[in-house]
Design an enzyme around this catalytic site. Structure first.
Site, PDB file in Angstrom:
ATOM      1  N   GLU A 121       0.812  -1.219   0.000  1.00 15.69           N
ATOM      2  CA  GLU A 121       0.000   0.000   0.000  1.00 15.69           C
ATOM      3  C   GLU A 121       0.848   1.272   0.000  1.00 15.69           C
ATOM      4  OE1 GLU A 121      -0.515  -2.631   1.952  1.00 15.69           O
ATOM      5  OE2 GLU A 121      -2.630  -3.205   1.875  1.00 15.69           O
TER       6      GLU A 121
ATOM      7  N   PHE B 156     -10.910  -7.141  14.227  1.00 23.17           N
ATOM      8  CA  PHE B 156      -9.880  -7.630  13.319  1.00 23.17           C
ATOM      9  C   PHE B 156      -9.602  -6.590  12.234  1.00 23.17           C
ATOM     10  CE2 PHE B 156      -8.773  -9.963   9.373  1.00 23.17           C
ATOM     11  CZ  PHE B 156      -7.518 -10.380   9.771  1.00 23.17           C
TER      12      PHE B 156
ATOM     13  N   LYS C 165     -17.420  -0.856   6.513  1.00 25.20           N
ATOM     14  CA  LYS C 165     -17.995  -1.900   5.657  1.00 25.20           C
ATOM     15  C   LYS C 165     -19.521  -1.861   5.633  1.00 25.20           C
ATOM     16  CE  LYS C 165     -17.590  -6.841   4.719  1.00 25.20           C
ATOM     17  NZ  LYS C 165     -16.539  -7.273   3.803  1.00 25.20           N
TER      18      LYS C 165
END
Lengths: 604, 157
Positions: free
Chosen positions: A69, A131, A181
């Protein structure tokens, strides 16, 4: 009779959304990027950004999959510096996001517009040590121009619209969008806002106010006409504002010598007799002498940083008038007290000035500057037949021609590239100036080549810098991005080694890249030639990644190798085994004034 | 020099952290900071008291203005303004001293907001000088606890 087969996946291309169409947050983000005019993005997928990636490969946006990244972020930076458009990065949460941090900080220091979209864990889990969770908004706060955490799917389009506006206007910079998300999965009607209205951010107000009747512009014009020994000190802000023409016009009309900062290189053509090239710690002698003797300085999009000023008390001792043009009011009077501040877009400010100033002759000052240039040139003569980095860079400059884009890593080779590349055009020189990020070169060059596929892109790197983001060689090969890389391998972290030589009694503590576990902790005989073999084999690594590569060990091979690289399609790496202990001269040691300038080892 | 800065900011999460971070990163010490929504619920007003040279404060103002969520910054020090701070203090008392403390409170226009055996709680909303004066007057009786709101300030025009 019919035979049953597994149906092939059906994922039709993304059509531009219509106003009011109900879509998921993920699709709204991709649709918004399309509406914002994004043609290419860089990044890496992962769990928390999968919903967005589900739409990405069906959109017309070209996506470059990096191998790390950080690489993706520097690629977007390189793309942005060449085009002036915002570079776009899309990564996942947690480690994906934290890997972009160095790239974001690099862009922030050099005012490069980026929009970085990071996946985030669902809003219900934020703050729960979930996570791959990291507090991205908290981490990026001090190193970005602005950041967002989208909590509501109805905000997605507006946030994207604002992010591009903030990134590219005023003093540009990186904007981070943290995108949970569940917000990606939630649905709402798509509305692309026609305009942006942020009450705390009105850069256009500054830009509109500048005209020849502005009192500060009038004062500045008078000061420039009155000056006997003026200097134009031009920084990256002039490049960003597209003010090269105005800088050049002002310099030529009023016979003002021009020095540029590292990020300002290319804002004024260095083949002009008025060019003093770069100033500061590793600036030319004549640039530093001119600034030392000037009575008026006109700073344009530069911020008087410590690598330029050295010891503030001894900087510009004869200067009676500091004119500072900058779009960022916080850059004015930060390090140096300014007499005539002009806050605004450099192009507009200079255009207003140009309406007021008249042609001026300053023959005495011009002669003095020419004499300095004649008597104190950058030295490139060596009485030997070795490969010196300066020779390699001069050869690249000549063979690759004036249309090339030059990208560097950080260290000695970067300074030599400042010196020995003839910087003629803006947006053709990419280098991490403010943050000084090793590993910037290769990925930024990839981004530059994506932005300008028809121009030659040369990355000049060292053996330290190239190893910091080497994995992106694969990215270049797979995407057929034909960058040319010259690694100047002196087997040291050369700039730190130079300081160790000059200021630490030649104690080369962990700067020798040939050092192995069997070496003594304190090397008694640096550079004796008894060292262990160098690792890795950089040429073999390039070849393993699908590149063409060559090692050059004799001076006679320099030009042929560069020619070969220019003519060979696809990405090419040249490794030059250069003289191990060349130093960058001249040098003003950190925190000192021009009187302490060192011109070579013999003067120490 | 002491400066009173008044900033109108977007009433959003993260803005306070951003501003606090800006001061911390540059080593500017905040003497007090008071924040709350204004009559427009989308805008909060922060009153920040900092000590520093005029140059440092010029930078503080510019840096605050640079933040996207900051709508307007005023350095009230140079302008006509009113400034008040609210203080609650719990003072040790017994039946003998209670009257004396009440009398002092009255002199300072402070209010008695709570009384219980052994302690009396005063509230004063005033200038820093008067607050200091009251505090000094009741100190001999014994101050259990004291809390200050931080300065609040408004320009007069």
């Amino acid at each position: 009779m019919t035979t049953e087969t597994t149906p092939k996946p059906q994922h039709p291309p993304l059509e531009p959304a219509t106003e009011g169409q109900v879509l998921s947050g993920a699709e709204i983000l991709v649709q918004s990027l399309m509406r914002a005019g994004v043609d290419v993005a860089f990044g890496y997928p992962g769990g928390a950004i999968m919903d967005t990636f589900h739409f990405l490969n069906r959109s017309p946006i070209e996506f470059i999959l990096s191998r790390h990244e950080q690489g993706a972020t520097h690629m977007a930076d390189g793309y942005a510096r060449v085009t002036g458009k915002a570079g776009v990065v899309i990564v996942t949460s947690g480690p994906g996001a934290t890997n972009t941090i160095t790239g974001i900080a690099t862009a922030n220091m050099d005012s490069v517009p980026l929009v970085v979209i990071t996946g985030q864990v669902p809003t219900t889990m934020v703050g729960n040590d979930a996570f791959q969770e990291a507090d991205v908004v908290g981490i990026t706060r001090p190193i970005s121009k602005h950041n967002y955490l989208i909590n509501d799917v109805r905000d997605v389009a507006r946030v994207v619209r604002e992010a591009f506006h903030i990134a590219t206007t005023g003093r540009p910079g990186p904007v981070v969008i943290d995108f949970p998300k569940d917000v990606q999965q939630a649905q709402t009607a798509f509305h692309w806002p026609e305009s942006v209205d942020i009450r705390g951010y009105r850069p256009d107000r500054l830009e509109k106010k500048i005209s020849p009747s502005h009192p500060m512009v009038q004062k500045a014009a008078k000061a420039i006409m009155r000056a006997k020994r003026p200097v134009l000190y031009v920084g990256g802000g002039a490049v960003i504002a597209g003010a090269s023409e105005e800088v050049t016009a002002l310099a030529r009309r009023c016979q003002i010598p021009v020095t540029t900062t590292l990020t300002g290189l290319g804002a004024f053509p260095e083949d002009d007799p008025l060019s003093l090239q770069m100033l500061g710690m590793h600036g030319t002698e004549y640039a530093n002498y001119a600034v030392d003797q000037c009575d008026t300085i006109i700073a344009v999009g530069a911020r008087f940083d410590d690598r330029v000023t050295g010891k503030i008390a001894e900087f510009m001792p004869q200067c009676e008038c500091v004119i500072h043009i900058d779009i960022d009011p916080s850059s004015i009077s930060k390090n140096i007290q300014v007499d005539i501040p002009i806050t605004g877009d450099a192009k507009a400010c200079l255009a207003a000035l140009l309406e007021l100033v008249e042609p001026t002759e300053r023959s005495e000052w011009a002669e003095q500057v020419l004499a300095w240039k004649k008597h104190h040139p950058l030295r490139e003569e060596f009485g030997d037949d070795e490969i010196h980095p300066q020779r390699v860079i001069s050869a690249i400059d000549e063979i690759a021609g004036p249309d090339k884009i030059t990208v560097t890593d950080v260290g000695q080779h970067q300074m030599w590239a400042c010196h020995f590349i003839t910087h003629l055009r803006p947006r053709s020189w990419l280098s991490s100036g403010g943050l000084g990020t090793m590993g910037y070169g290769l990925p930024a060059a990839i981004g530059a080549k994506v932005a300008a596929p028809d121009r030659a892109v040369w990355c000049i790197s060292g053996d330290g810098g190239i190893q910091m983001n080497m994995q992106e060689m694969t990215t270049a090969a797979l995407n057929e991005i034909a960058v040319k890389v010259a690694v100047l391998n002196n087997q040291y972290l050369g700039m730190v080694r130079q300081w160790q030589q000059l200021f630490y009694g030649r104690n080369y503590s962990y700067t020798c890249l040939r050092r192995r576990s069997i070496c003594e902790k304190v090397c008694r005989d640096p550079g004796s030639g008894k060292c262990q073999a160098y690792l890795p084999n950089i040429v073999a690594m390039a070849e393993a990644c699908g590149w063409q590569a060559q090692r050059v060990e004799r001076r006679a091979g320099i030009r042929d190798a560069i020619q070969w690289a220019e003519e060979t399609p696809g990405p090419v790496l040249l490794e030059f085994s250069v003289h191990r202990e060349d130093n960058v001269w001249p040098m003003i040691p950190a925190g000192q004034g021009v009187k302490k300038m060192m011109r070579g080892m013999e003067l120490i | 020099m002491r400066h009173v800065i008044s900033a109108q900011v977007e009433n959003r999460f993260g803005v306070l952290a951003h501003i606090a971070g800006l001061f911390a990163a540059r080593g500017y010490n905040i003497e007090s900071l008071a924040v709350g929504p204004t009559h427009d619920p989308s805008i909060s007003r922060m009153t920040i008291v900092v000590t520093g040279s005029d140059r440092v404060l010029e930078q503080v103002n510019k840096q605050l203005n640079k933040l996207i969520d900051v709508i307007r910054v005023q350095d009230l020090t140079a302008e006509e303004h009113v400034e008040r701070e609210l203080v609650l203090l719990r003072v040790k008392s017994n039946p003998k001293t209670r009257g004396e403390i009440a009398q002092i409170a009255e002199l300072f226009d402070a209010r008695i907001v709570d009384v219980r055996p052994g302690a009396i709680t005063l509230m004063i909303a005033d200038t820093q000088d008067r607050i200091t004066a009251l505090t000094e007057m009741v100190r001999p009786y014994g101050i259990h606890e004291l809390v200050r709101s931080g300065s609040l300030a408004l320009a007069r025009t």
